[in-house]
Design a protein around this motif. Structure first.
Motif, mmCIF file in Angstrom:
data_model
loop_
_atom_site.group_PDB
_atom_site.id
_atom_site.type_symbol
_atom_site.label_atom_id
_atom_site.label_comp_id
_atom_site.label_asym_id
_atom_site.label_seq_id
_atom_site.Cartn_x
_atom_site.Cartn_y
_atom_site.Cartn_z
ATOM 1 N N SER A 1 0.471 11.570 12.070
ATOM 2 C CA SER A 1 0.720 11.514 10.631
ATOM 3 C C SER A 1 2.056 12.159 10.281
ATOM 4 O O SER A 1 2.440 13.193 10.851
ATOM 5 N N LYS A 2 2.757 11.538 9.343
ATOM 6 C CA LYS A 2 4.018 12.092 8.859
ATOM 7 C C LYS A 2 3.789 13.241 7.888
ATOM 8 O O LYS A 2 4.704 14.014 7.596
ATOM 9 N N LYS B 1 -1.629 16.460 3.133
ATOM 10 C CA LYS B 1 -2.845 15.640 3.231
ATOM 11 C C LYS B 1 -3.934 16.163 2.305
ATOM 12 O O LYS B 1 -4.650 15.381 1.676
ATOM 13 N N GLU C 1 -5.899 8.157 7.145
ATOM 14 C CA GLU C 1 -5.690 7.751 8.535
ATOM 15 C C GLU C 1 -4.199 7.614 8.808
ATOM 16 O O GLU C 1 -3.450 7.076 7.983
ATOM 17 N N ALA C 2 -3.776 8.090 9.980
ATOM 18 C CA ALA C 2 -2.395 7.898 10.417
ATOM 19 C C ALA C 2 -2.299 6.568 11.160
ATOM 20 O O ALA C 2 -2.865 6.416 12.234
ATOM 21 N N ASN D 1 -3.327 4.924 4.433
ATOM 22 C CA ASN D 1 -2.383 5.099 5.537
ATOM 23 C C ASN D 1 -1.378 6.193 5.203
ATOM 24 O O ASN D 1 -0.478 6.005 4.384
ATOM 25 N N THR D 2 -1.520 7.344 5.838
ATOM 26 C CA THR D 2 -0.647 8.480 5.512
ATOM 27 C C THR D 2 0.790 8.275 5.972
ATOM 28 O O THR D 2 1.681 9.037 5.581
ATOM 29 N N ASN D 3 1.033 7.255 6.797
ATOM 30 C CA ASN D 3 2.400 6.975 7.256
ATOM 31 C C ASN D 3 3.088 5.895 6.430
ATOM 32 O O ASN D 3 4.223 5.522 6.714
#
Length: 347
Positions: A219-220, A226, A247-248, A294-296
Motif C-alpha cells: 500500500s502507498k 489508512k 486493499e492494496a 484500492n488504497t493504491n
C-alpha cells in the motif's frame, strides 16, 4: 413396461394399452421406476420378471424394477458418451438445450455423476468447451493459488459481469460460463467430490483475492492514512449495505469494487432453487456486499487529500455509485441522483 411421455390425450393412451393386449404395465407416473431426471423419456422395456396387475407401490419396491432404473441410467450415460465421441461439435452445439438434464442427473444419481465426466461440458465465456479433465489440465498451472488449491472461475451473466471477466482474462485466467438454475448445487457437489478445487464467481472478490498468489502489492498509504480513510468512508458509505475493506492493489485497478461473499450468495441461490441455504435462513437476510477500496488508486489518494469535507463526500458517493452501477445495483431515485450529480461535476 411402457412409460409414455406425459400427455392429456387419454384416448391415445387407451389405444396403446389395447395394442399391447394387457401384456404390459402402463403408467404415466414412473416415479421409482425411471430415474427422476429422465422422466421425459418415452419407450418400452421388455422384462419377463415383472408381474402384471400389481400396485404401483409393489412395483416400485420390486428388485427387478430397481435394476431397470440403474440400467436406464447406464444406457443413457453410455449413449451420451457415444454421441459426444462420434460428433463432439454437434454435441457442443446442443449443450445449452441438454445441460439442465445432465446437471440434474449428476446431482441426483451417483453412478450417472461418475459416468458424466466423459461427456459433461464446461463452457467458457469465449465459447470454448472443456470436459472436466480437459479444464483441469488447461488451468492447473495458472489458476492454482498459494495454498496449492485449484480455483475455477466462472460467470453467470457475461454482460453484467463483463468488467470482472476482463480483469480475470487480463491475468490469463479461463472463466467458465455457468448459468443454469441449479449450477450452485452442482458446484457444491463438484467441490465435495473432486480433490482440492474450489469454484469462485468472478465478481465474488477482486481478482487478486480470488486466486491468491505469493506476491502481494504494498500500500502507498501509511497506517495513519489508512485509518483516516477508513473513518471517512464509514461516515459516508451505508453500513447496512456495505462492508468497507481497504486493499492494496495495482494502481490501475478500479478505485472502488463491489463484491458479494461467495458463500452467502451461493447459499441464497441454492435456497431459491430448493435446499442448501434453508437451514441458515439466508433467504430472509438483507443483501450485503463488500466495498473494496484500492488504497493504491490515484483517485483514492485524491479523496484522502481533498481539503473540504463536502468535496470528499461527493467524490466518495460518486465512486460508490459508479461501482454500484457496474453491478446493476443503482436504480430508481439513487440512479436519478447519480445522473444529476454526474452532470453537475462536468459543468
Amino acid at each position: 413396461l411402457y412409460f409414455p411421455k406425459m400427455t392429456n390425450d387419454i384416448n391415445m393412451q387407451k389405444d396403446k394399452i389395447q395394442l399391447y393386449q394387457n401384456q404390459v404395465f402402463v403408467t404415466d407416473n414412473v416415479e421409482g421406476i425411471v430415474p427422476e431426471f429422465l422422466t421425459m423419456l418415452r419407450g418400452v422395456i421388455d422384462s419377463p420378471d415383472i408381474p402384471l396387475n400389481v400396485s404401483r407401490s409393489y412395483l416400485q419396491a420390486d428388485g427387478a424394477v430397481k435394476k431397470i432404473s440403474s440400467y436406464i441410467t447406464r444406457k443413457v450415460a453410455d449413449k451420451l458418451k457415444s454421441l459426444f465421441n462420434s460428433n463432439r461439435e454437434d454435441f457442443e452445439a446442443k449443450w445449452d438445450d441438454i445441460k439442465i438434464v445432465i446437471e440434474y442427473g449428476m446431482l441426483s444419481e451417483e453412478k450417472f455423476f461418475e459416468k458424466a465426466d466423459a461427456f459433461a461440458l464446461y463452457p467458457t465465456v469465449d465459447g470454448k468447451f472443456f470436459t472436466y479433465d480437459e479444464l483441469y489440465n488447461k488451468i492447473k498451472a495458472n489458476q492454482t493459488d498459494k495454498d496449492d488449491k485449484l480455483v475455477i472461475l466462472y460467470a453467470s451473466n457475461k454482460d453484467e459481469q463483463h468488467s470482472y471477466i476482463e480483469s480475470a482474462k487480463a491475468k490469463g485466467y479461463e472463466v467458465l460460463m455457468l448459468d443454469s438454475p441449479i449450477v450452485s448445487h452442482l458446484i457444491q457437489k463438484l467441490e465435495t467430490t473432486k480433490e482440492n478445487i474450489s469454484f469462485a464467481r468472478v465478481d465474488g472478490d477482486h481478482i487478486d483475492n480470488l486466486i491468491k498468489k505469493e506476491d502481494t502489492a504494498i500500500s502507498k498509504l501509511t497506517d495513519e492514512e489508512k485509518t483516516k480513510l477508513d473513518t471517512l468512508l464509514k461516515e459516508v458509505v451505508p453500513s447496512e449495505k456495505f462492508m468497507v475493506q481497504l486493499e492494496a492493489m495495482d494502481s490501475d485497478a478500479s478505485p472502488f469494487i463491489i463484491t458479494q461473499p461467495e458463500f452467502m450468495r451461493r447459499m441464497k441461490e441454492m435456497q431459491a432453487t430448493g435446499g442448501g441455504g434453508g437451514m441458515f435462513g439466508m433467504g430472509n437476510m438483507p443483501e450485503m456486499y463488500n466495498l473494496i477500496v484500492n488504497t493504491n488508486s490515484e483517485l483514492v489518494g485524491d479523496i484522502l487529500n481533498t481539503k473540504t469535507k463536502k468535496k470528499q463526500e461527493r467524490l466518495i458517493n460518486q465512486s460508490l455509485d459508479l461501482a454500484r452501477l457496474s453491478q446493476g445495483l443503482l436504480k430508481g431515485e439513487e440512479l436519478t441522483n447519480f445522473i444529476k450529480r454526474s452532470y453537475d461535476m462536468i459543468k
